[in-house]
Design an enzyme around this catalytic site. Structure first.
Site, PDB file in Angstrom:
ATOM      1  N   ARG A 143      40.257  67.639  25.820  1.00 38.70           N
ATOM      2  CA  ARG A 143      40.546  66.646  24.780  1.00 38.70           C
ATOM      3  C   ARG A 143      39.324  66.272  23.949  1.00 38.70           C
ATOM      4  O   ARG A 143      39.461  65.590  22.935  1.00 38.70           O
ATOM      5  CB  ARG A 143      41.162  65.392  25.417  1.00 38.70           C
ATOM      6  CG  ARG A 143      42.601  65.605  25.845  1.00 38.70           C
ATOM      7  CD  ARG A 143      43.063  64.535  26.832  1.00 38.70           C
ATOM      8  NE  ARG A 143      43.013  63.196  26.241  1.00 38.70           N
ATOM      9  CZ  ARG A 143      42.973  62.076  26.955  1.00 38.70           C
ATOM     10  NH1 ARG A 143      42.956  62.116  28.276  1.00 38.70           N
ATOM     11  NH2 ARG A 143      42.934  60.908  26.349  1.00 38.70           N
ATOM     12  N   GLU A 170      48.239  59.922  44.724  1.00 37.77           N
ATOM     13  CA  GLU A 170      48.113  60.218  43.295  1.00 37.77           C
ATOM     14  C   GLU A 170      49.373  59.761  42.564  1.00 37.77           C
ATOM     15  O   GLU A 170      50.470  59.782  43.118  1.00 37.77           O
ATOM     16  CB  GLU A 170      47.895  61.721  43.087  1.00 37.77           C
ATOM     17  CG  GLU A 170      46.528  62.196  43.532  1.00 37.77           C
ATOM     18  CD  GLU A 170      45.405  61.418  42.865  1.00 37.77           C
ATOM     19  OE1 GLU A 170      45.235  61.520  41.643  1.00 37.77           O
ATOM     20  OE2 GLU A 170      44.689  60.691  43.590  1.00 37.77           O
ATOM     21  N   LYS A 190       1.045  59.760   8.218  1.00 36.49           N
ATOM     22  CA  LYS A 190       1.149  60.715   9.319  1.00 36.49           C
ATOM     23  C   LYS A 190      -0.219  60.967   9.931  1.00 36.49           C
ATOM     24  O   LYS A 190      -1.184  61.150   9.195  1.00 36.49           O
ATOM     25  CB  LYS A 190       1.739  62.036   8.799  1.00 36.49           C
ATOM     26  CG  LYS A 190       1.952  63.076   9.870  1.00 36.49           C
ATOM     27  CD  LYS A 190       1.678  64.497   9.398  1.00 36.49           C
ATOM     28  CE  LYS A 190       0.203  64.797   9.303  1.00 36.49           C
ATOM     29  NZ  LYS A 190      -0.113  66.224   9.137  1.00 36.49           N
ATOM     30  N   ALA A 204      -1.537  52.306  -5.530  1.00 33.14           N
ATOM     31  CA  ALA A 204      -0.237  52.957  -5.689  1.00 33.14           C
ATOM     32  C   ALA A 204      -0.409  54.400  -6.125  1.00 33.14           C
ATOM     33  O   ALA A 204      -1.293  54.715  -6.912  1.00 33.14           O
ATOM     34  CB  ALA A 204       0.596  52.197  -6.723  1.00 33.14           C
ATOM     35  N   ARG A 218     -12.130  61.873 -14.674  1.00 34.52           N
ATOM     36  CA  ARG A 218     -11.102  61.570 -15.660  1.00 34.52           C
ATOM     37  C   ARG A 218     -11.609  62.108 -16.988  1.00 34.52           C
ATOM     38  O   ARG A 218     -12.794  61.936 -17.309  1.00 34.52           O
ATOM     39  CB  ARG A 218     -10.962  60.046 -15.724  1.00 34.52           C
ATOM     40  CG  ARG A 218      -9.676  59.543 -16.307  1.00 34.52           C
ATOM     41  CD  ARG A 218      -9.760  58.044 -16.523  1.00 34.52           C
ATOM     42  NE  ARG A 218      -9.623  57.258 -15.310  1.00 34.52           N
ATOM     43  CZ  ARG A 218      -9.939  55.969 -15.237  1.00 34.52           C
ATOM     44  NH1 ARG A 218     -10.414  55.334 -16.294  1.00 34.52           N
ATOM     45  NH2 ARG A 218      -9.789  55.301 -14.126  1.00 34.52           N
TER      46      ARG A 218
HETATM   47  C1  UD1 Z   1      41.067  61.589  39.998  1.00 36.29           C
HETATM   48  C2  UD1 Z   1      41.545  61.055  41.369  1.00 36.29           C
HETATM   49  C3  UD1 Z   1      42.369  59.790  41.158  1.00 36.29           C
HETATM   50  C4  UD1 Z   1      41.574  58.758  40.396  1.00 36.29           C
HETATM   51  C5  UD1 Z   1      41.059  59.365  39.066  1.00 36.29           C
HETATM   52  C6  UD1 Z   1      40.131  58.401  38.403  1.00 36.29           C
HETATM   53  C7  UD1 Z   1      41.888  62.989  42.815  1.00 36.29           C
HETATM   54  C8  UD1 Z   1      42.856  63.921  43.401  1.00 36.29           C
HETATM   55  N1  UD1 Z   1      42.362  62.065  42.015  1.00 36.29           N
HETATM   56  O1  UD1 Z   1      42.227  61.982  39.291  1.00 36.29           O
HETATM   57  O2  UD1 Z   1      42.764  59.250  42.400  1.00 36.29           O
HETATM   58  O3  UD1 Z   1      42.372  57.615  40.118  1.00 36.29           O
HETATM   59  O4  UD1 Z   1      40.343  60.579  39.326  1.00 36.29           O
HETATM   60  O5  UD1 Z   1      39.802  58.905  37.130  1.00 36.29           O
HETATM   61  O6  UD1 Z   1      40.701  63.080  43.106  1.00 36.29           O
HETATM   62  N2  UD1 Z   1      36.802  68.012  38.578  1.00 36.29           N
HETATM   63  C9  UD1 Z   1      36.113  69.130  38.976  1.00 36.29           C
HETATM   64  N3  UD1 Z   1      36.811  70.179  39.488  1.00 36.29           N
HETATM   65  C10 UD1 Z   1      38.154  70.154  39.613  1.00 36.29           C
HETATM   66  C11 UD1 Z   1      38.851  69.002  39.200  1.00 36.29           C
HETATM   67  C12 UD1 Z   1      38.134  67.933  38.702  1.00 36.29           C
HETATM   68  O7  UD1 Z   1      34.887  69.193  38.875  1.00 36.29           O
HETATM   69  O8  UD1 Z   1      38.716  71.145  40.083  1.00 36.29           O
HETATM   70  C13 UD1 Z   1      36.041  66.881  38.037  1.00 36.29           C
HETATM   71  C14 UD1 Z   1      36.409  66.592  36.610  1.00 36.29           C
HETATM   72  O9  UD1 Z   1      35.557  67.288  35.715  1.00 36.29           O
HETATM   73  C15 UD1 Z   1      36.195  65.097  36.522  1.00 36.29           C
HETATM   74  C16 UD1 Z   1      36.520  64.609  37.917  1.00 36.29           C
HETATM   75  O10 UD1 Z   1      36.386  65.733  38.760  1.00 36.29           O
HETATM   76  O11 UD1 Z   1      34.857  64.770  36.265  1.00 36.29           O
HETATM   77  C17 UD1 Z   1      37.901  64.009  38.039  1.00 36.29           C
HETATM   78  O12 UD1 Z   1      38.851  64.967  37.655  1.00 36.29           O
HETATM   79  P1  UD1 Z   1      40.175  64.547  36.912  1.00 36.29           P
HETATM   80  O13 UD1 Z   1      40.983  65.745  36.669  1.00 36.29           O
HETATM   81  O14 UD1 Z   1      39.860  63.673  35.771  1.00 36.29           O
HETATM   82  O15 UD1 Z   1      40.872  63.684  38.063  1.00 36.29           O
HETATM   83  P2  UD1 Z   1      42.237  62.901  37.958  1.00 36.29           P
HETATM   84  O16 UD1 Z   1      43.336  63.833  38.087  1.00 36.29           O
HETATM   85  O17 UD1 Z   1      42.174  62.028  36.774  1.00 36.29           O
END
Ligand code: UD1
Ligand code: CA
Length: 456
Positions: A14, A154, A351, A380, A440
């Protein structure tokens, strides 16, 4: 021993950007750098960053930061799967060894909050939770009759009743390292999203009779994540508002706290006044009684007590002494050093030069690679011709010299103490002390000359 794992593998679709999400900036600094700053305050033994999308660019951005370890998560199969990738690097299996999980896209979590979370775990685990008016989309904190945390469900997996729960999982948690490894080896992806949920370790902890505590952030903005440019812009304003609030609390007057931007650190003395629309970058220090006019940019500068920076001035890597006047429309470039009570006026660029105490360059001048003494007046239109097309040369102007308007100082050249240069001089040789030097063409008036008239 403390291990910190930062999840930063997500795509950030996004954001509509080619730049990996965690490299997008907040207050002039990548989001991941904010998280690292907070993490480092806890003095962890190890910081592990889980990267995936744009992994190379993320690693490159933090090259040379030797306390960081990067692990690749490819493909991304959930937050639990992400932490699993860090397991081989998690150190310590004693009862005091703990792992803290942070998100790279939740940039503003404060070290005090993280410390509270670590304290809340006792000998067990702890989750950072928050009560939200609208908890839609978040994992919900399910508590038992006694109020203890028993699991996280979740949103997509939650029952109707569970969806009514307002306490949500922020995603940040801490757990005993050895136990965490064990729990991670036992999670599965039998859920609505087919992912390995980190949140499932909470239920496993409770099943193992390991207590799960909870802590809350000091402020709600600490746990806001950034998934879009809109959220990025909103969080930027919240953070700038917070920085403004801290300055106000410390005694600084801000003409409008909503029009104030610090991208770095700003240290202010007593009774500092800052007008609207200023941007402070890098390390800026303003001593007691400094006034900064509207719409100034100050980057890596230090300003002495009582000095006024007037509207629309741009200062970078410069130092200004006490009770000086700079601007409006002044430009101080790297290496500009202004003495006490000096004046630099509109459209003056300086500078790599020293302007001594009580010296003035009030209008339209370029001063580059110059050493200017005390009580010098630079008229000036004065220009130091410091560049011969190949090399830079210095100009020296000694104390009490007077440089007439529209003078060119062809460097290397020296103006002696108390010397005066007549207006319009092109100085190619040194000007002796206490004398008038002028180059001058002699002024002449042509007698009997008549203007041409239009032929009919
Ligand atoms: C997660 C939590 C949820 C919480 C929410 C808060 C889980 C299963 N759920 O959900 O309980 O309320 O965050 O925002 O943990 N990321 C990785 N690898 C992956 C997936 C995610 O590095 O495979 C990283 C993402 O880049 C991000 C963070 O983990 O920084 C959270 O991932 P995101 O997909 O936003 O989690 P949610 O589904 O929103
Ligand atoms: Ca999220």
């Amino acid at each position: 021993m403390l291990n910190v794992v930062i999840l930063a593998a997500g795509l950030g679709k996004r954001m509509q950007s080619d730049l990996p999400k965690v490299l997008h900036t907040l207050a002039g600094k990548p989001m991941l750098a904010h998280v690292l700053d907070s993490a480092r305050q806890l003095k962890p033994a190890r910081i592990i960053v889980v990267v995936g999308h744009g992994a190379d660019r993320v690693k490159q951005a933090f090259e040379g930061q030797d306390d960081l370890h990067f692990v690749l998560q490819q493909p991304q199969q959930g937050t639990g799967h992400a932490v699993q990738q860090a397991v081989p690097l998690l150190d310590g299996d004693g009862k005091d060894d703990v792992t803290l999980v942070l998100y790279g896209d939740v940039p503003l979590v404060q070290p005090e909050t993280l410390q509270r979370l670590l304290d809340a775990r006792g000998q067990g685990a702890a989750v950072l939770t928050e009560v939200l008016a609208d908890s839609t989309g978040y994992g919900r904190i399910v508590r038992d009759a006694k109020g203890s945390v028993c699991r996280i469900v979740e949103h997509k997996d939650a029952s109707e009743a569970e969806r009514l729960i307002k306490e949500v999982n922020t995603g940040i948690l801490s757990a005993p390292t050895a136990k965490l490894k064990d729990w991670l080896s036992r999670i599965d992806n039998n859920n609505a999203q087919g992912e390995y949920y980190l949140t499932d370790v909470v239920g496993l902890a409770v099943a193992d009779d390991v207590p799960v505590g909870a802590a809350q952030p000091g402020a709600s903005w600490e746990t806001l994540g950034v998934n879009s440019r809109v959220q990025q812009a909103e969080l930027e304003r919240r953070w700038q508002g917070e920085q403004a609030r801290r300055q106000l609390e410390a005694g600084v007057t801000l003409a409008d706290p909503a029009r104030f931007d610090v991208r770095g650190s700003l240290a202010c003395g007593r009774d500092v006044f800052i007008d609207v629309g200023c941007v402070f970058e890098g390390q800026v220090s303003l001593a007691d009684g400094v006034r900064v006019g509207p719409h100034c940019v100050l980057r890596d500068v230090s300003i002495g007590p009582g000095t006024h920076i007037e509207a629309f001035s741009h200062l970078q890597q410069a130092q200004v002494g006490r009770d000086a006047r700079v601007g409006p429309y002044a430009r101080l470039r790297p290496g500009a050093e202004l003495g006490d009570r000096s004046h630099v006026g509109n459209f003056v660029e300086i500078k790599k030069s020293v302007l001594g105490e009580d010296s003035k360059a009030n209008h339209l001048a370029y001063i580059g690679d110059a050493d200017i003494g005390a009580r010098v007046n630079v008229g000036a239109g004065t220009i130091t011709c410091n560049y011969d097309g190949v090399n830079k040369h210095r100009t020296v102007i000694e104390d009490d010299a007077f440089i007439g308007s529209d003078t060119q100082l062809v460097a290397p050249v020296r103006v002696g103490r108390g010397a005066t240069l007549g207006a319009g001089t092109t100085l190619t040789r040194d000007a002796p002390a206490d004398k008038l030097t002028v180059s001058r063409a002699k002024q002449l008036t042509v007698e009997g000359w008549q203007r041409p008239v239009k032929k009919s």
